[in-house]
Scaffold this motif. Structure first.
Motif, PDB file in Angstrom:
ATOM      1  N   LEU A 151      41.965 -12.141  29.455  1.00  0.00           N
ATOM      2  CA  LEU A 151      43.111 -11.625  28.706  1.00  0.00           C
ATOM      3  C   LEU A 151      42.789 -10.307  28.011  1.00  0.00           C
ATOM      4  CD1 LEU A 151      44.531 -14.951  27.244  1.00  0.00           C
ATOM      5  CD2 LEU A 151      45.492 -13.548  29.078  1.00  0.00           C
ATOM      6  N   THR A 152      41.497 -10.052  27.781  1.00  0.00           N
ATOM      7  CA  THR A 152      41.098  -8.740  27.258  1.00  0.00           C
ATOM      8  C   THR A 152      41.542  -7.633  28.206  1.00  0.00           C
ATOM      9  OG1 THR A 152      39.171  -9.635  26.099  1.00  0.00           O
ATOM     10  CG2 THR A 152      39.123  -7.294  26.630  1.00  0.00           C
ATOM     11  N   GLN A 153      41.338  -7.852  29.491  1.00  0.00           N
ATOM     12  CA  GLN A 153      41.694  -6.826  30.473  1.00  0.00           C
ATOM     13  C   GLN A 153      43.197  -6.766  30.712  1.00  0.00           C
ATOM     14  OE1 GLN A 153      38.523  -6.351  33.679  1.00  0.00           O
ATOM     15  NE2 GLN A 153      37.830  -8.246  32.716  1.00  0.00           N
ATOM     16  N   TYR A 262      46.363  -8.915  40.696  1.00  0.00           N
ATOM     17  CA  TYR A 262      47.105  -7.691  40.387  1.00  0.00           C
ATOM     18  C   TYR A 262      46.523  -6.988  39.167  1.00  0.00           C
ATOM     19  CZ  TYR A 262      50.903  -4.471  39.349  1.00  0.00           C
ATOM     20  OH  TYR A 262      51.625  -3.336  39.084  1.00  0.00           O
ATOM     21  N   ILE A 263      46.119  -7.766  38.151  1.00  0.00           N
ATOM     22  CA  ILE A 263      45.504  -7.181  36.967  1.00  0.00           C
ATOM     23  C   ILE A 263      44.223  -6.455  37.350  1.00  0.00           C
ATOM     24  CG2 ILE A 263      44.579  -7.644  34.668  1.00  0.00           C
ATOM     25  CD1 ILE A 263      47.603  -8.171  34.969  1.00  0.00           C
ATOM     26  N   ARG A 264      43.446  -7.057  38.238  1.00  0.00           N
ATOM     27  CA  ARG A 264      42.204  -6.426  38.715  1.00  0.00           C
ATOM     28  C   ARG A 264      42.511  -5.081  39.357  1.00  0.00           C
ATOM     29  NH1 ARG A 264      39.752  -6.514  43.940  1.00  0.00           N
ATOM     30  NH2 ARG A 264      37.528  -5.938  43.829  1.00  0.00           N
ATOM     31  N   THR A 265      43.562  -5.026  40.181  1.00  0.00           N
ATOM     32  CA  THR A 265      43.948  -3.767  40.820  1.00  0.00           C
ATOM     33  C   THR A 265      44.252  -2.695  39.787  1.00  0.00           C
ATOM     34  OG1 THR A 265      44.879  -4.947  42.728  1.00  0.00           O
ATOM     35  CG2 THR A 265      45.621  -2.694  42.374  1.00  0.00           C
ATOM     36  N   TYR A 270      42.729   2.140  36.476  1.00  0.00           N
ATOM     37  CA  TYR A 270      42.587   2.795  35.175  1.00  0.00           C
ATOM     38  C   TYR A 270      41.135   2.910  34.711  1.00  0.00           C
ATOM     39  CZ  TYR A 270      47.657   2.109  34.559  1.00  0.00           C
ATOM     40  OH  TYR A 270      49.026   2.138  34.691  1.00  0.00           O
ATOM     41  N   SER A 271      40.200   2.423  35.509  1.00  0.00           N
ATOM     42  CA  SER A 271      38.810   2.351  35.061  1.00  0.00           C
ATOM     43  C   SER A 271      38.159   3.727  34.921  1.00  0.00           C
ATOM     44  CB  SER A 271      37.979   1.506  36.024  1.00  0.00           C
ATOM     45  OG  SER A 271      36.628   1.478  35.598  1.00  0.00           O
ATOM     46  N   LEU A 272      37.472   3.924  33.790  1.00  0.00           N
ATOM     47  CA  LEU A 272      36.621   5.088  33.583  1.00  0.00           C
ATOM     48  C   LEU A 272      35.147   4.713  33.717  1.00  0.00           C
ATOM     49  CD1 LEU A 272      38.416   6.685  30.498  1.00  0.00           C
ATOM     50  CD2 LEU A 272      38.664   7.307  32.903  1.00  0.00           C
ATOM     51  N   THR A 273      34.911   3.453  34.052  1.00  0.00           N
ATOM     52  CA  THR A 273      33.548   2.941  34.190  1.00  0.00           C
ATOM     53  C   THR A 273      33.080   2.982  35.635  1.00  0.00           C
ATOM     54  OG1 THR A 273      33.954   1.464  32.319  1.00  0.00           O
ATOM     55  CG2 THR A 273      32.052   0.957  33.696  1.00  0.00           C
ATOM     56  N   ASP A 296      36.669 -10.433  41.281  1.00  0.00           N
ATOM     57  CA  ASP A 296      37.868 -11.258  41.093  1.00  0.00           C
ATOM     58  C   ASP A 296      37.863 -12.032  39.786  1.00  0.00           C
ATOM     59  OD1 ASP A 296      38.874 -10.402  43.515  1.00  0.00           O
ATOM     60  OD2 ASP A 296      38.036 -12.090  44.640  1.00  0.00           O
ATOM     61  N   ASP A 297      36.713 -12.120  39.140  1.00  0.00           N
ATOM     62  CA  ASP A 297      36.632 -12.796  37.850  1.00  0.00           C
ATOM     63  C   ASP A 297      36.624 -11.814  36.676  1.00  0.00           C
ATOM     64  OD1 ASP A 297      36.524 -15.463  38.816  1.00  0.00           O
ATOM     65  OD2 ASP A 297      34.440 -15.133  39.414  1.00  0.00           O
ATOM     66  N   GLY A 298      36.836 -10.535  36.984  1.00  0.00           N
ATOM     67  CA  GLY A 298      36.860  -9.519  35.929  1.00  0.00           C
ATOM     68  C   GLY A 298      35.496  -9.014  35.522  1.00  0.00           C
TER      69      GLY A 298
END
Length: 326
Positions: A151-153, A262-265, A270-273, A296-298
């Motif tokens: 839920l953080t992500q 979908y959240i992973r996508t 948006y990742s800067l890492t 898949d587990d974040g």
């Protein structure tokens, strides 16, 4: 509540006079009761003009994040519909944990300032009055603890979208919980939960966002920024707060109904890492490598210098070129 009802009527007729007698008739109360409420509204920062035999006229509203100021922009079904607003509090997350068992799912706590705001790993978070969005969302999902951590992500994606919607600024996510603008931190997310091995009782998602901060302590000048500094203009905190809640409910619903895919996508987008050199401190170990994926587990997947791949489930992640890691 009479005060809120009067305020709403004044808002609906902004820059027009409403007679005291009309207010008395509408709410079936005395002139004294109306006068007391007007006095309280003025003390809250509302500019209300009073004229004998003419009535009351709302001239302007203060920059506060009360529910009556937020709800015209709020499109949610349950997130923020139970909304608790403070002028000052030690920590919205701490208060959320105090009331979580007895309050509704989706309850939101917002404060104009936090006197003991904090981020991950117990770090302090400067939360000056009226300069940011300091809030916590209480959730009661049917998830196991491993799933609830994601839920953080979910919140991070919602914040990035909301910053774009409300300000036009582009931001990104430094895995897993920092929002970055112009290579500096503008927002942190702190997720805490009460759970057993296979059951979550509640999750508190805390969001601290530097909206209109103008100055930072010297030790944070090269690491922190605000939307005001990046945009060059004051940010409408009301619209931004509502946008975060609207987007969070949308992505939270997607996560609960369709899983993390979908959240992973969105996190990858948006990742800067990813595709950057990183330094990770996890369980008292330091790892240097190159971030290559979010699984898949974040979790963050890092390729170490020796070619091995390391799965990072939690830890303090520094990205080369961001927040002082060079």
């Amino acid at each position: 509540m009479l005060k809120n009802n009067i305020l709403q009527l004044l808002k609906n007729n902004k820059n027009k006079y409403i007679s005291g007698q009309d207010l008395c008739d509408t709410f079936n109360v005395s002139r004294t009761a109306i006068w007391k409420c007007i006095k309280e509204l003025k003390s809250d920062g509302y500019i209300i003009e009073s004229q004998h035999k003419t009535g009351y006229m709302l001239i302007s509203e203060p920059d506060i994040l009360s529910y009556i100021e937020i709800y015209p922009y709020l499109k949610t079904k349950f997130i923020g519909r139970n909304y608790i607003h403070f002028e000052s509090i030690t920590s919205t997350n701490d208060y959320a944990k105090e009331i979580a068992f007895k309050c509704d799912n989706g309850t939101v706590i917002v404060s104009e300032e936090q006197t003991s705001g904090r981020g991950r790993l117990g770090r302090s978070w400067v939360s000056n009055k009226g300069e940011g969005i300091w809030m916590s969302i209480i959730l009661k999902p049917d998830l196991n603890p491993q799933e609830a951590v994601k839920l953080t992500q979910v919140a991070a994606v919602a914040v990035v979208d909301s910053i774009k919607d409300a300000t036009g600024l582009s931001s990104g996510i430094k895995w897993p919980n920092d929002i970055i603008v112009d290579r500096k931190k503008v927002c942190g997310i702190l997720t805490e939960m009460n759970a057993e091995l296979d059951k979550v009782y509640y999750v508190v998602v805390g969001i601290g966002l530097n909206a209109n901060v103008t100055t930072f302590p010297k030790d944070l000048n090269d690491k922190a920024t605000s939307l005001l500094i990046s945009a060059g203009k004051k940010i409408d905190r009301k619209q931004l707060t509502a946008s975060i809640l609207n987007n969070f409910e949308k992505y939270y619903g997607v996560y609960l109904s369709k899983g993390f895919s979908y959240i992973r996508t969105m996190c990858i987008k948006y990742s800067l890492t990813l595709n950057s050199d990183v330094r990770i401190i996890s369980n008292n170990h330091e790892y240097i490598g190159h971030a290559i994926d979010i699984d898949d587990d974040g979790n963050l997947i890092v390729e170490l210098k020796n070619g091995d791949r390391k799965t990072i489930m939690s830890g303090d992640v520094s990205v080369r070129g961001i927040l002082g890691y060079v």
